[in-house]
Design an enzyme around this catalytic site. Structure first.
Site, PDB file in Angstrom:
ATOM      1  N   PHE A   9       1.430  94.578   5.409  1.00 50.28           N
ATOM      2  CA  PHE A   9       0.117  94.550   4.759  1.00 50.28           C
ATOM      3  C   PHE A   9      -0.655  95.856   4.879  1.00 50.28           C
ATOM      4  O   PHE A   9      -1.620  96.076   4.151  1.00 50.28           O
ATOM      5  CB  PHE A   9      -0.733  93.397   5.310  1.00 50.28           C
ATOM      6  CG  PHE A   9      -1.406  93.662   6.630  1.00 50.28           C
ATOM      7  CD1 PHE A   9      -2.751  94.004   6.685  1.00 50.28           C
ATOM      8  CD2 PHE A   9      -0.697  93.581   7.825  1.00 50.28           C
ATOM      9  CE1 PHE A   9      -3.381  94.249   7.901  1.00 50.28           C
ATOM     10  CE2 PHE A   9      -1.309  93.816   9.039  1.00 50.28           C
ATOM     11  CZ  PHE A   9      -2.650  94.157   9.094  1.00 50.28           C
ATOM     12  N   GLY A  11       0.621  98.922   4.374  1.00 49.58           N
ATOM     13  CA  GLY A  11       1.151  99.941   3.472  1.00 49.58           C
ATOM     14  C   GLY A  11       0.407  99.978   2.150  1.00 49.58           C
ATOM     15  O   GLY A  11      -0.466  99.140   1.880  1.00 49.58           O
ATOM     16  N   MET A  13       1.433  99.370  -0.989  1.00 44.77           N
ATOM     17  CA  MET A  13       1.620  98.167  -1.803  1.00 44.77           C
ATOM     18  C   MET A  13       1.052  96.946  -1.094  1.00 44.77           C
ATOM     19  O   MET A  13       0.490  96.047  -1.742  1.00 44.77           O
ATOM     20  CB  MET A  13       3.106  97.973  -2.101  1.00 44.77           C
ATOM     21  CG  MET A  13       3.641  98.879  -3.193  1.00 44.77           C
ATOM     22  SD  MET A  13       2.939  98.519  -4.818  1.00 44.77           S
ATOM     23  CE  MET A  13       3.717  96.947  -5.188  1.00 44.77           C
ATOM     24  N   VAL A 119      12.629  91.341  -5.993  1.00 41.97           N
ATOM     25  CA  VAL A 119      12.166  92.094  -7.158  1.00 41.97           C
ATOM     26  C   VAL A 119      12.364  93.593  -6.928  1.00 41.97           C
ATOM     27  O   VAL A 119      11.602  94.211  -6.175  1.00 41.97           O
ATOM     28  CB  VAL A 119      10.678  91.791  -7.452  1.00 41.97           C
ATOM     29  CG1 VAL A 119      10.248  92.484  -8.739  1.00 41.97           C
ATOM     30  CG2 VAL A 119      10.448  90.288  -7.563  1.00 41.97           C
ATOM     31  N   PRO A 120      13.375  94.200  -7.557  1.00 42.95           N
ATOM     32  CA  PRO A 120      13.553  95.647  -7.425  1.00 42.95           C
ATOM     33  C   PRO A 120      12.341  96.442  -7.910  1.00 42.95           C
ATOM     34  O   PRO A 120      12.045  97.512  -7.383  1.00 42.95           O
ATOM     35  CB  PRO A 120      14.778  95.935  -8.293  1.00 42.95           C
ATOM     36  CG  PRO A 120      15.524  94.637  -8.341  1.00 42.95           C
ATOM     37  CD  PRO A 120      14.459  93.581  -8.335  1.00 42.95           C
ATOM     38  N   ASN A 121      11.647  95.916  -8.919  1.00 43.08           N
ATOM     39  CA  ASN A 121      10.479  96.617  -9.442  1.00 43.08           C
ATOM     40  C   ASN A 121       9.539  95.612 -10.088  1.00 43.08           C
ATOM     41  O   ASN A 121       9.970  94.826 -10.941  1.00 43.08           O
ATOM     42  CB  ASN A 121      10.906  97.687 -10.455  1.00 43.08           C
ATOM     43  CG  ASN A 121       9.826  98.710 -10.718  1.00 43.08           C
ATOM     44  OD1 ASN A 121       8.673  98.370 -10.972  1.00 43.08           O
ATOM     45  ND2 ASN A 121      10.183  99.984 -10.654  1.00 43.08           N
ATOM     46  N   PHE A 122       8.272  95.635  -9.700  1.00 42.31           N
ATOM     47  CA  PHE A 122       7.274  94.727 -10.261  1.00 42.31           C
ATOM     48  C   PHE A 122       6.661  95.268 -11.553  1.00 42.31           C
ATOM     49  O   PHE A 122       5.873  94.576 -12.189  1.00 42.31           O
ATOM     50  CB  PHE A 122       6.155  94.471  -9.252  1.00 42.31           C
ATOM     51  CG  PHE A 122       6.543  93.515  -8.158  1.00 42.31           C
ATOM     52  CD1 PHE A 122       6.562  92.148  -8.388  1.00 42.31           C
ATOM     53  CD2 PHE A 122       6.879  93.971  -6.900  1.00 42.31           C
ATOM     54  CE1 PHE A 122       6.903  91.253  -7.381  1.00 42.31           C
ATOM     55  CE2 PHE A 122       7.230  93.094  -5.880  1.00 42.31           C
ATOM     56  CZ  PHE A 122       7.249  91.727  -6.124  1.00 42.31           C
ATOM     57  N   HIS A 149      10.489 109.253  -7.120  1.00 41.12           N
ATOM     58  CA  HIS A 149       9.506 108.501  -6.357  1.00 41.12           C
ATOM     59  C   HIS A 149       8.708 109.416  -5.430  1.00 41.12           C
ATOM     60  O   HIS A 149       9.070 110.582  -5.236  1.00 41.12           O
ATOM     61  CB  HIS A 149      10.190 107.409  -5.526  1.00 41.12           C
ATOM     62  CG  HIS A 149      10.556 106.198  -6.329  1.00 41.12           C
ATOM     63  ND1 HIS A 149      11.679 106.152  -7.136  1.00 41.12           N
ATOM     64  CD2 HIS A 149       9.958 104.979  -6.450  1.00 41.12           C
ATOM     65  CE1 HIS A 149      11.748 104.965  -7.715  1.00 41.12           C
ATOM     66  NE2 HIS A 149      10.714 104.234  -7.313  1.00 41.12           N
ATOM     67  N   LYS A 153       8.868 107.437   0.197  1.00 36.77           N
ATOM     68  CA  LYS A 153       9.826 106.346  -0.009  1.00 36.77           C
ATOM     69  C   LYS A 153      11.012 106.529   0.926  1.00 36.77           C
ATOM     70  O   LYS A 153      11.601 107.604   0.993  1.00 36.77           O
ATOM     71  CB  LYS A 153      10.293 106.297  -1.465  1.00 36.77           C
ATOM     72  CG  LYS A 153      11.200 105.123  -1.770  1.00 36.77           C
ATOM     73  CD  LYS A 153      11.432 104.966  -3.262  1.00 36.77           C
ATOM     74  CE  LYS A 153      12.409 103.842  -3.574  1.00 36.77           C
ATOM     75  NZ  LYS A 153      11.962 102.535  -3.044  1.00 36.77           N
ATOM     76  N   THR A 160      15.511  99.780  -8.116  1.00 33.68           N
ATOM     77  CA  THR A 160      15.498  99.729  -9.575  1.00 33.68           C
ATOM     78  C   THR A 160      16.680 100.492 -10.157  1.00 33.68           C
ATOM     79  O   THR A 160      17.330 100.022 -11.099  1.00 33.68           O
ATOM     80  CB  THR A 160      14.183 100.315 -10.118  1.00 33.68           C
ATOM     81  OG1 THR A 160      13.087  99.650  -9.497  1.00 33.68           O
ATOM     82  CG2 THR A 160      14.080 100.134 -11.621  1.00 33.68           C
TER      83      THR A 160
END
Length: 258
Positions: A9, A11, A13, A119-122, A149, A153, A160
């Site tokens: 939480f 980070g 994202m 989910v690789p990418n939202f 990126h 990362k 993705t």
């Protein structure tokens, strides 16, 4: 009201996800996890007084409907295992899970009788890129991927990019063998996924971007998507939170619930 637990939480994202969940009356943020969260007082992190704060997975003792994971590749497998064992529906936004790990988690989800989504990418633009790349692979079997990126990362290539390569490999006919090549600089041609070269860029200023290049006799096709702000991912996160409890198995890819 669905009870949500957020791992990672603190980070970038994770913070966006916290804001999303706290502002949506359909959800209640019941707990959070981050290694650096040494203070158990939720108000230090601008959370509701009833939200429980943990800094170790082994400490987590809470009931929740959904486990939302934005952690790191080293932690995501154990986190998702824990969520499934505790009958929380996992929504995994952390990349780095290996194919065998995903299979193990899917078997565990089946045993526990609970669904979830990796989910690789939202980003909806990224989901569409993968769909378009899969279609193009029928006609252009020769392809390479460049993913760009932010400098922080922690894994390469991105989830993705790997997912895109898998979809292309599944769809395309076998390309012609490449001519022998002498690399004067080792690994200059990037990583290799079933003959698809993947190139990873990590630089300040970028967020999340991907480019798929297809080449054919006398022509070329480029498909690209750009995510300039992490807020763009929240539409996909909301979609996953809304629908994950309806899933009966652990699926991979946001397109499975679009």
């Amino acid at each position: 009201m669905k009870k949500v637990f957020i791992a990672g939480f603190t980070g970038a994202m994770g913070q966006k996800a916290v804001q999303l969940v706290m502002e949506d009356p359909a959800y209640q943020l019941v707990g959070v996890l981050a290694p650096g969260a040494s203070n158990p007082d939720p108000q230090v992190y601008h959370l509701a007084p009833t939200t429980k704060v943990y800094n170790q997975l082994a400490q987590v003792d809470i009931k929740a409907d959904i486990w939302l994971d934005f952690t790191v590749p080293q932690a995501v497998f154990a986190n998702t295992q824990f969520a499934l064992q505790q009958h929380m529906h996992p929504v995994v936004g952390t990349s780095g899970l290996q194919t065998e790990q995903i299979k193990t988690l899917q078997e565990l989800a089946q045993q526990q009788g609970i669904g979830g989504i990796i989910v690789p990418n939202f980003g909806l633009s990224a989901v569409l890129l993968m769909k378009f790349a899969q279609e193009a692979a029928q006609y252009f079997p020769d392809a390479e991927i460049i993913e760009l990126h932010h400098a922080d990362k922690q894994d390469a290539p991105s989830g993705t990019a790997i997912s895109t390569a898998q979809l292309i490999a599944e769809q395309r006919q076998s390309p012609k063998p490449a001519s022998p090549l002498h690399e004067t600089l080792p690994h200059v041609r990037g990583g290799d996924y079933q003959g698809i070269k993947i190139h990873s860029v990590r630089l300040p200023g970028y967020v999340a971007h991907e480019e798929v290049l297809f080449g054919g006799p006398g022509e070329a096709l480029t498909i690209r998507q750009d995510s300039f702000d992490r807020q763009s991912f929240m539409k996909g996160v909301k979609l996953a939170l809304d629908q994950v409890m309806d899933l009966t198995e652990l699926v991979v890819g946001l397109e499975k619930i679009l």
